[in-house]
Every structure is written in structure tokens, then in C-alpha cells.
Design a protein around this motif. Structure first.
Motif, PDB file in Angstrom:
ATOM      1  N   GLY A 150       0.784  -1.215   0.000  1.00 30.98           N
ATOM      2  CA  GLY A 150       0.000   0.000   0.000  1.00 30.98           C
ATOM      3  C   GLY A 150       0.818   1.268   0.000  1.00 30.98           C
ATOM      4  O   GLY A 150       0.290   2.343  -0.245  1.00 30.98           O
ATOM      5  N   GLU A 151       2.117   1.164   0.282  1.00 29.46           N
ATOM      6  CA  GLU A 151       2.938   2.364   0.344  1.00 29.46           C
ATOM      7  C   GLU A 151       2.924   3.130  -0.974  1.00 29.46           C
ATOM      8  O   GLU A 151       2.887   4.351  -0.992  1.00 29.46           O
ATOM      9  N   SER A 152       2.933   2.407  -2.072  1.00 33.86           N
ATOM     10  CA  SER A 152       3.009   3.062  -3.382  1.00 33.86           C
ATOM     11  C   SER A 152       1.696   3.708  -3.798  1.00 33.86           C
ATOM     12  O   SER A 152       1.699   4.633  -4.588  1.00 33.86           O
ATOM     13  N   ASN A 153       0.594   3.197  -3.325  1.00 35.46           N
ATOM     14  CA  ASN A 153      -0.681   3.838  -3.657  1.00 35.46           C
ATOM     15  C   ASN A 153      -1.659   3.780  -2.477  1.00 35.46           C
ATOM     16  O   ASN A 153      -2.837   3.527  -2.638  1.00 35.46           O
ATOM     17  N   SER A 154      -1.126   4.076  -1.297  1.00 29.58           N
ATOM     18  CA  SER A 154      -1.951   4.025  -0.092  1.00 29.58           C
ATOM     19  C   SER A 154      -3.037   5.101  -0.071  1.00 29.58           C
ATOM     20  O   SER A 154      -4.016   4.968   0.648  1.00 29.58           O
ATOM     21  N   GLU A 155      -2.882   6.134  -0.859  1.00 30.71           N
ATOM     22  CA  GLU A 155      -3.886   7.207  -0.922  1.00 30.71           C
ATOM     23  C   GLU A 155      -5.021   6.887  -1.900  1.00 30.71           C
ATOM     24  O   GLU A 155      -5.989   7.634  -1.981  1.00 30.71           O
ATOM     25  N   ASP A 156      -4.889   5.808  -2.627  1.00 27.36           N
ATOM     26  CA  ASP A 156      -5.880   5.437  -3.638  1.00 27.36           C
ATOM     27  C   ASP A 156      -7.167   4.964  -2.955  1.00 27.36           C
ATOM     28  O   ASP A 156      -7.173   3.913  -2.306  1.00 27.36           O
ATOM     29  N   PRO A 157      -8.267   5.687  -3.099  1.00 22.41           N
ATOM     30  CA  PRO A 157      -9.518   5.271  -2.443  1.00 22.41           C
ATOM     31  C   PRO A 157     -10.063   3.948  -3.001  1.00 22.41           C
ATOM     32  O   PRO A 157     -10.893   3.305  -2.360  1.00 22.41           O
ATOM     33  N   GLU A 158      -9.569   3.534  -4.150  1.00 23.97           N
ATOM     34  CA  GLU A 158     -10.012   2.275  -4.759  1.00 23.97           C
ATOM     35  C   GLU A 158      -9.177   1.073  -4.305  1.00 23.97           C
ATOM     36  O   GLU A 158      -9.462  -0.056  -4.686  1.00 23.97           O
ATOM     37  N   TRP A 159      -8.133   1.325  -3.492  1.00 25.90           N
ATOM     38  CA  TRP A 159      -7.224   0.252  -3.082  1.00 25.90           C
ATOM     39  C   TRP A 159      -7.958  -0.940  -2.469  1.00 25.90           C
ATOM     40  O   TRP A 159      -7.705  -2.076  -2.860  1.00 25.90           O
ATOM     41  N   PRO A 160      -8.885  -0.739  -1.521  1.00 22.85           N
ATOM     42  CA  PRO A 160      -9.577  -1.902  -0.952  1.00 22.85           C
ATOM     43  C   PRO A 160     -10.336  -2.724  -2.004  1.00 22.85           C
ATOM     44  O   PRO A 160     -10.349  -3.953  -1.950  1.00 22.85           O
ATOM     45  N   LYS A 161     -10.956  -2.047  -2.961  1.00 22.76           N
ATOM     46  CA  LYS A 161     -11.678  -2.770  -4.025  1.00 22.76           C
ATOM     47  C   LYS A 161     -10.721  -3.530  -4.912  1.00 22.76           C
ATOM     48  O   LYS A 161     -11.007  -4.648  -5.350  1.00 22.76           O
ATOM     49  N   LYS A 162      -9.574  -2.927  -5.196  1.00 28.45           N
ATOM     50  CA  LYS A 162      -8.565  -3.595  -6.029  1.00 28.45           C
ATOM     51  C   LYS A 162      -8.043  -4.846  -5.333  1.00 28.45           C
ATOM     52  O   LYS A 162      -7.886  -5.898  -5.960  1.00 28.45           O
ATOM     53  N   LEU A 163      -7.785  -4.747  -4.035  1.00 27.48           N
ATOM     54  CA  LEU A 163      -7.320  -5.902  -3.279  1.00 27.48           C
ATOM     55  C   LEU A 163      -8.404  -6.976  -3.205  1.00 27.48           C
ATOM     56  O   LEU A 163      -8.117  -8.163  -3.364  1.00 27.48           O
ATOM     57  N   LEU A 176     -11.754 -21.997  -4.915  1.00 31.51           N
ATOM     58  CA  LEU A 176     -12.065 -21.752  -3.500  1.00 31.51           C
ATOM     59  C   LEU A 176     -13.221 -20.778  -3.385  1.00 31.51           C
ATOM     60  O   LEU A 176     -13.397 -19.906  -4.245  1.00 31.51           O
ATOM     61  N   ASN A 177     -13.970 -20.869  -2.312  1.00 25.91           N
ATOM     62  CA  ASN A 177     -15.035 -19.928  -2.041  1.00 25.91           C
ATOM     63  C   ASN A 177     -14.411 -18.704  -1.358  1.00 25.91           C
ATOM     64  O   ASN A 177     -13.850 -18.825  -0.269  1.00 25.91           O
ATOM     65  N   PRO A 178     -14.486 -17.512  -1.968  1.00 25.44           N
ATOM     66  CA  PRO A 178     -13.875 -16.323  -1.368  1.00 25.44           C
ATOM     67  C   PRO A 178     -14.318 -16.062   0.071  1.00 25.44           C
ATOM     68  O   PRO A 178     -13.541 -15.571   0.880  1.00 25.44           O
ATOM     69  N   ALA A 179     -15.558 -16.418   0.403  1.00 24.63           N
ATOM     70  CA  ALA A 179     -16.056 -16.205   1.758  1.00 24.63           C
ATOM     71  C   ALA A 179     -15.348 -17.092   2.784  1.00 24.63           C
ATOM     72  O   ALA A 179     -15.361 -16.798   3.977  1.00 24.63           O
ATOM     73  N   ASP A 180     -14.717 -18.165   2.320  1.00 19.99           N
ATOM     74  CA  ASP A 180     -14.031 -19.107   3.220  1.00 19.99           C
ATOM     75  C   ASP A 180     -12.545 -18.812   3.383  1.00 19.99           C
ATOM     76  O   ASP A 180     -11.874 -19.496   4.167  1.00 19.99           O
ATOM     77  N   ILE A 181     -12.012 -17.848   2.631  1.00 21.89           N
ATOM     78  CA  ILE A 181     -10.579 -17.573   2.648  1.00 21.89           C
ATOM     79  C   ILE A 181     -10.334 -16.178   3.205  1.00 21.89           C
ATOM     80  O   ILE A 181     -10.474 -15.182   2.485  1.00 21.89           O
ATOM     81  N   PRO A 182      -9.971 -16.077   4.485  1.00 14.68           N
ATOM     82  CA  PRO A 182      -9.734 -14.744   5.064  1.00 14.68           C
ATOM     83  C   PRO A 182      -8.500 -14.092   4.463  1.00 14.68           C
ATOM     84  O   PRO A 182      -7.560 -14.765   4.023  1.00 14.68           O
ATOM     85  N   LEU A 183      -8.527 -12.775   4.468  1.00 18.55           N
ATOM     86  CA  LEU A 183      -7.428 -11.974   3.972  1.00 18.55           C
ATOM     87  C   LEU A 183      -6.988 -11.040   5.092  1.00 18.55           C
ATOM     88  O   LEU A 183      -7.798 -10.284   5.615  1.00 18.55           O
ATOM     89  N   LEU A 184      -5.736 -11.151   5.486  1.00 12.73           N
ATOM     90  CA  LEU A 184      -5.169 -10.270   6.496  1.00 12.73           C
ATOM     91  C   LEU A 184      -4.284  -9.273   5.778  1.00 12.73           C
ATOM     92  O   LEU A 184      -3.299  -9.652   5.137  1.00 12.73           O
ATOM     93  N   ALA A 185      -4.654  -7.991   5.840  1.00 13.44           N
ATOM     94  CA  ALA A 185      -3.920  -6.956   5.118  1.00 13.44           C
ATOM     95  C   ALA A 185      -3.271  -5.987   6.089  1.00 13.44           C
ATOM     96  O   ALA A 185      -3.901  -5.527   7.034  1.00 13.44           O
ATOM     97  N   GLY A 186      -2.004  -5.685   5.815  1.00 12.62           N
ATOM     98  CA  GLY A 186      -1.276  -4.702   6.608  1.00 12.62           C
ATOM     99  C   GLY A 186      -0.944  -3.508   5.756  1.00 12.62           C
ATOM    100  O   GLY A 186      -0.872  -3.570   4.564  1.00 12.62           O
TER     101      GLY A 186
END
Length: 186
Positions: A150-163, A176-186
Motif C-alpha cells: 500500500g505504500e506506493s498507492n496508499s492514498e488510492d480510495p479504490e485500493w480496498p476494491k482492487k485488493l 475456493l469460495n472467497p467467503a471461506d478464505i480470510p485476507l489479512l492486510a497490513g
């Protein structure tokens, strides 16, 4: 009983910290990593499992959050469980580098030093992560994703959607079912 975690991100995920003496001696066979690139100096081959001793991203990296995540996980898991890590990370990259449709346009506009890192992944980090995940699925179960970026585009309001798109694309491409695979983001 073999839990796999897909890891990707920028320089911190590549692992730039020089290991302290206490960290150099860590060798627990319950913590593995799947080499995403060849590491000839270390005798490691792409697509093979190794005990997770640094570096686990690429040959010239060091110690990072993926190492400590895995070490902590095995502390709290039953003794007969193993954790497997796959790390495909690129210093300085925007989140677009892991988007299977946007990566080409993004990397074509970037600096040569970044292109050299991406070349180690045959030009597409997303595809390399997917390829390694498919190998890992033969041996274990993908349980989650770990991202530090996120350092390179941490100001991008679309970042969460892109991830979220990258997470969902990886899940779909891996069956895989996306609902079954947690994502831990830092």
C-alpha cells in the motif's frame, strides 16, 4: 493438517530485515515454504517445499512478516499440523501488479529495477502465485492470504476494491469460495 497461506506485497513482505542471531537458528519442520523462484545459491528449486528459514521470498531477501506469521501460527496449532507459506512479493509495487488483468499495463510503465524483480516471476506475479498455489493444493489446504502492501498507492480510495478483486480472482482460479478464505492486510 497442512495449512497453506498465500502471501504477497511490497518490500516489507519481500523481507528486508537482517535476521538477528536468535532468528537465524530457527528450523522447525512444521513451518514450510514453497519456493516461488529458483534460489541456486541456497540449493532451492521453484515449486518445491523447504523448511522455512530465511530467505523465503527470493534469494537476496532476508527476514520479514511472513516468517513471523508462520512461526506464530505453529506456536498455537496442534503439534500434528504444519503451516506452508508461499511468498510472491515485489518492492515498491502498486497493488495493480497482482491484478491478473491490469499488471501488464502497470509494469510496462515502471522502472527497470522493478521489472527485473518481476522478471524473476516470468513477468506476472499473479500467475506465479497462482501456479505455486496449485502446486500447494496437492499437499495441503489453502486457509488464507496475507498481504502487506500500500505504500506506493496508499492514498488510492479504490485500493480496498482492487485488493478484494485480487483475492476473489485468486479464490475463483483456485476453486475456493472467497467467503471461506480470510485476507489479512497490513
Amino acid at each position: 493438517k497442512f495449512h497453506i497461506y498465500l502471501c504477497f506485497g511490497q518490500s516489507n513482505m519481500e523481507a528486508g530485515a537482517v535476521p538477528a542471531d536468535i532468528d537465524k537458528g530457527f528450523r522447525n519442520p512444521r513451518l514450510k515454504f514453497l519456493a516461488a523462484v529458483d534460489m541456486p545459491r541456497l540449493g532451492r528449486e521453484k515449486g518445491k517445499w523447504y523448511t522455512a528459514t530465511p530467505p523465503i521470498c527470493r534469494e537476496n531477501n532476508n527476514l520479514g512478516p511472513v516468517d513471523f506469521f508462520g512461526r506464530r501460527m505453529i506456536e498455537y496449532m496442534p503439534e500434528d499440523y504444519t503451516v506452508g507459506l508461499i511468498n510472491v512479493s515485489v518492492a515498491g509495487a502498486k497493488i495493480e501488479l497482482w491484478d491478473k488483468t491490469a499488471y501488464k499495463e502497470y509494469i510496462d510503465s515502471e522502472r527497470d529495477w522493478m521489472k527485473a524483480i518481476v522478471k524473476e516471476y516470468d513477468g506476472c506475479p499473479y500467475q506465479r502465485l497462482l501456479e505455486m498455489a496449485r502446486i500447494a493444493q496437492k499437499d495441503g489446504v489453502i486457509k488464507g492470504m496475507l498481504v502487506h502492501q500500500g505504500e506506493s498507492n496508499s492514498e488510492d480510495p479504490e485500493w480496498p476494491k482492487k485488493l478484494a478483486k485480487i483475492h476473489d480472482d485468486l479464490c475463483r482460479d483456485l476453486g475456493l469460495n472467497p467467503a471461506d478464505i480470510p485476507l489479512l492486510a497490513g
